[in-house]
Design a protein around this motif. Structure first.
Motif, mmCIF file in Angstrom:
data_model
loop_
_atom_site.group_PDB
_atom_site.id
_atom_site.type_symbol
_atom_site.label_atom_id
_atom_site.label_comp_id
_atom_site.label_asym_id
_atom_site.label_seq_id
_atom_site.Cartn_x
_atom_site.Cartn_y
_atom_site.Cartn_z
ATOM 1 N N ARG A 96 0.867 -1.178 0.000
ATOM 2 C CA ARG A 96 0.000 0.000 0.000
ATOM 3 C C ARG A 96 0.895 1.217 0.000
ATOM 4 O O ARG A 96 1.726 1.400 0.893
ATOM 5 C CB ARG A 96 -0.924 0.051 1.209
ATOM 6 C CG ARG A 96 -1.806 1.314 1.224
ATOM 7 C CD ARG A 96 -2.711 1.337 2.439
ATOM 8 N NE ARG A 96 -3.561 2.509 2.483
ATOM 9 C CZ ARG A 96 -3.323 3.588 3.250
ATOM 10 N NH1 ARG A 96 -2.243 3.624 4.026
ATOM 11 N NH2 ARG A 96 -4.153 4.622 3.244
ATOM 12 N N VAL A 97 0.735 2.060 -1.020
ATOM 13 C CA VAL A 97 1.550 3.265 -1.184
ATOM 14 C C VAL A 97 0.592 4.450 -1.102
ATOM 15 O O VAL A 97 -0.326 4.563 -1.929
ATOM 16 C CB VAL A 97 2.287 3.259 -2.533
ATOM 17 C CG1 VAL A 97 3.236 4.439 -2.611
ATOM 18 C CG2 VAL A 97 3.029 1.945 -2.730
ATOM 19 N N ILE A 117 -10.559 -7.037 0.473
ATOM 20 C CA ILE A 117 -11.482 -6.138 -0.231
ATOM 21 C C ILE A 117 -10.868 -5.635 -1.534
ATOM 22 O O ILE A 117 -11.315 -6.002 -2.618
ATOM 23 C CB ILE A 117 -11.899 -4.963 0.671
ATOM 24 C CG1 ILE A 117 -12.616 -5.501 1.933
ATOM 25 C CG2 ILE A 117 -12.824 -4.007 -0.077
ATOM 26 C CD1 ILE A 117 -13.009 -4.422 2.921
ATOM 27 N N ASP A 118 -9.854 -4.765 -1.479
ATOM 28 C CA ASP A 118 -9.317 -4.131 -2.678
ATOM 29 C C ASP A 118 -7.818 -4.354 -2.838
ATOM 30 O O ASP A 118 -7.084 -4.444 -1.852
ATOM 31 C CB ASP A 118 -9.567 -2.617 -2.636
ATOM 32 C CG ASP A 118 -11.039 -2.267 -2.670
ATOM 33 O OD1 ASP A 118 -11.840 -3.105 -3.113
ATOM 34 O OD2 ASP A 118 -11.378 -1.143 -2.240
ATOM 35 N N CYS A 119 -7.388 -4.409 -4.082
ATOM 36 C CA CYS A 119 -5.965 -4.328 -4.442
ATOM 37 C C CYS A 119 -5.169 -5.534 -3.942
ATOM 38 O O CYS A 119 -4.392 -5.438 -2.984
ATOM 39 C CB CYS A 119 -5.327 -3.050 -3.923
ATOM 40 S SG CYS A 119 -6.323 -1.560 -4.138
ATOM 41 N N GLY A 120 -5.329 -6.640 -4.614
ATOM 42 C CA GLY A 120 -4.601 -7.829 -4.209
ATOM 43 C C GLY A 120 -3.098 -7.668 -4.296
ATOM 44 O O GLY A 120 -2.358 -8.194 -3.474
ATOM 45 N N GLY A 121 -2.616 -6.925 -5.310
ATOM 46 C CA GLY A 121 -1.185 -6.703 -5.472
ATOM 47 C C GLY A 121 -0.737 -5.390 -4.856
ATOM 48 O O GLY A 121 -0.276 -5.342 -3.727
ATOM 49 N N VAL A 122 -0.882 -4.291 -5.629
ATOM 50 C CA VAL A 122 -0.374 -2.986 -5.204
ATOM 51 C C VAL A 122 -1.510 -1.971 -5.166
ATOM 52 O O VAL A 122 -2.236 -1.807 -6.152
ATOM 53 C CB VAL A 122 0.720 -2.469 -6.154
ATOM 54 C CG1 VAL A 122 1.296 -1.156 -5.642
ATOM 55 C CG2 VAL A 122 1.829 -3.506 -6.322
ATOM 56 N N ALA A 123 -1.638 -1.275 -4.043
ATOM 57 C CA ALA A 123 -2.620 -0.202 -3.886
ATOM 58 C C ALA A 123 -1.892 1.131 -3.817
ATOM 59 O O ALA A 123 -0.922 1.277 -3.067
ATOM 60 C CB ALA A 123 -3.436 -0.407 -2.609
ATOM 61 N N ALA A 124 -2.354 2.120 -4.610
ATOM 62 C CA ALA A 124 -1.782 3.464 -4.579
ATOM 63 C C ALA A 124 -2.885 4.469 -4.284
ATOM 64 O O ALA A 124 -3.950 4.431 -4.904
ATOM 65 C CB ALA A 124 -1.108 3.793 -5.903
ATOM 66 N N GLU A 125 -2.621 5.399 -3.336
ATOM 67 C CA GLU A 125 -3.617 6.378 -2.923
ATOM 68 C C GLU A 125 -2.957 7.736 -2.712
ATOM 69 O O GLU A 125 -1.738 7.868 -2.766
ATOM 70 C CB GLU A 125 -4.302 5.935 -1.622
ATOM 71 C CG GLU A 125 -5.065 4.644 -1.712
ATOM 72 C CD GLU A 125 -5.740 4.283 -0.403
ATOM 73 O OE1 GLU A 125 -5.295 4.785 0.652
ATOM 74 O OE2 GLU A 125 -6.719 3.522 -0.424
ATOM 75 N N GLY A 126 -3.785 8.742 -2.417
ATOM 76 C CA GLY A 126 -3.258 10.077 -2.184
ATOM 77 C C GLY A 126 -2.599 10.613 -3.438
ATOM 78 O O GLY A 126 -3.152 10.535 -4.538
ATOM 79 N N ARG A 152 -6.308 5.196 -6.475
ATOM 80 C CA ARG A 152 -7.387 6.077 -6.034
ATOM 81 C C ARG A 152 -6.861 7.501 -5.866
ATOM 82 O O ARG A 152 -5.664 7.749 -5.963
ATOM 83 C CB ARG A 152 -7.963 5.605 -4.701
ATOM 84 C CG ARG A 152 -8.804 4.364 -4.770
ATOM 85 C CD ARG A 152 -9.469 4.109 -3.409
ATOM 86 N NE ARG A 152 -10.452 3.056 -3.482
ATOM 87 C CZ ARG A 152 -10.163 1.759 -3.387
ATOM 88 N NH1 ARG A 152 -8.906 1.394 -3.200
ATOM 89 N NH2 ARG A 152 -11.120 0.856 -3.460
ATOM 90 N N ASP A 153 -7.777 8.402 -5.558
ATOM 91 C CA ASP A 153 -7.440 9.798 -5.269
ATOM 92 C C ASP A 153 -6.689 10.404 -6.457
ATOM 93 O O ASP A 153 -7.176 10.372 -7.563
ATOM 94 C CB ASP A 153 -6.637 9.886 -3.966
ATOM 95 C CG ASP A 153 -7.360 9.258 -2.786
ATOM 96 O OD1 ASP A 153 -8.599 9.358 -2.726
ATOM 97 O OD2 ASP A 153 -6.690 8.648 -1.934
ATOM 98 N N ASP A 154 -5.471 10.915 -6.232
ATOM 99 C CA ASP A 154 -4.659 11.506 -7.301
ATOM 100 C C ASP A 154 -3.393 10.686 -7.550
ATOM 101 O O ASP A 154 -2.394 11.212 -8.044
ATOM 102 C CB ASP A 154 -4.274 12.944 -6.934
ATOM 103 C CG ASP A 154 -5.490 13.852 -6.870
ATOM 104 O OD1 ASP A 154 -6.103 14.090 -7.922
ATOM 105 O OD2 ASP A 154 -5.830 14.321 -5.763
#
Length: 301
Positions: A96-97, A117-126, A152-154
């Motif tokens: 999670r980044v 729930i979300d992002c089995g591999g890599v999640a990027a937010e903010g 998500r987000d930007d």
């Protein structure tokens, strides 16, 4: 770093406030647990470098990032690593980044990770930026959105020479993109391949709710994906158009023209589209009269 546990973040490593860490050939972070960041959590200008390292079997017990969590102006660089079999109950099975973190992943395999729930591999937010170069994202799963990658987000993903394959989720088996986030395919279109991913409902390859994408790039990269609806690309519902239809003989404003149960029915046509005008399939449409459900159908695209 084996079999460590933290109640808060970073099962084996917690980096904070300008710290710097470097792990080279033969290093491993295996079977660690934490509330989040099963292997590691870094924040506030930390630099974390992993080369030829193994990140495997780590678990976030309560939240996100089964493998590595990075937030707030941190820099993480992985080269020639294997990130496999990590688990998070909510989001980011492998990574999670978030916030303004910057992550570069080169010549690495991200496989067999899972998020509840979300992002089995890599999640990027903010406003996070994630670069994947010569990376294999395979066999990752998520319960809802984004089996392989999601933003998500930007946040921004930059992809080149990367294969995203055999990932699975309810929507967006390969990738999920929403809000103002974006995914940029660098170099020739053939450098990025999104194939053999699956979605239980919609968007075997991509599922998106963002207009910061190049539709031509997405279409050229995705092939041989599968879903109940929209094998390759799917867009969230954006526009609903209601018309009387070619067989209607009554004004659409008069849904009930007579009191008879048969003659009072009016044929109408619904057109549901998403971003870039793509047809939407798999969404549930309900017809209600005075709050009572009269009919329910699933859009077919």
């Amino acid at each position: 770093m084996l079999h460590n546990h933290a109640f808060y973040g970073g099962g084996a490593l917690y980096g904070y406030a300008n710290a710097s860490f470097r792990f080279t050939s033969g290093s491993s972070c295996v079977d660690n647990t934490a509330g989040f960041g099963g292997c590691a959590h870094v924040e506030d200008y930390v630099v974390l470098v992993l080369e030829d390292a193994l990140v495997q079997g780590n678990v976030a017990e309560e939240d996100y990032a089964g493998g590595i969590s990075a937030i707030t102006d941190t820099m993480v660089v992985l080269s020639y690593c294997s990130v496999i079999g990590n688990t998070a109950p909510i989001q980011g099975g492998a990574f999670r980044v978030a916030a303004s973190a910057n992550v570069t992943i080169r010549s690495t395999t991200i496989a067999g990770n899972r998020a509840g729930i979300d992002c089995g591999g890599v999640a990027a937010e903010g406003t996070a930026v994630v670069l994947l170069d010569d990376v294999v994202v395979a066999n990752n799963t998520a319960g809802a959105y984004g089996g392989g990658l999601c933003s998500r987000d930007d946040a921004t993903f930059e992809l080149q020479h990367t294969n995203i394959t055999h990932n699975a989720a309810n929507n967006g088996g390969g990738l999920f993109v929403t809000d103002a986030s974006t995914m940029v395919l660098l170099g020739a279109e053939s450098n990025v391949k999104v194939y053999n991913n699956s979605a239980f409902t919609s968007g075997g390859g991509w599922y998106f709710n963002s207009n910061n994408l190049d539709l031509t790039e997405l279409q050229s990269a995705a092939f041989n994906n599968s879903a109940k609806y929209n094998n390759e690309l799917a867009a969230m519902s954006l526009h609903l158009e209601l018309s009387a239809g070619s067989n209607a003989t009554t004004s659409i404003a008069a849904f009930v023209s007579r009191l008879s149960s048969k003659e009072g029915l009016l044929r109408v046509e619904l057109k549901l589209t998403g971003y870039y005008g793509l047809p939407v399939a798999g969404d549930v449409i309900q017809a209600r009269l005075n709050g009572s459900l009269m009919d329910e159908n699933t859009t077919a695209g």
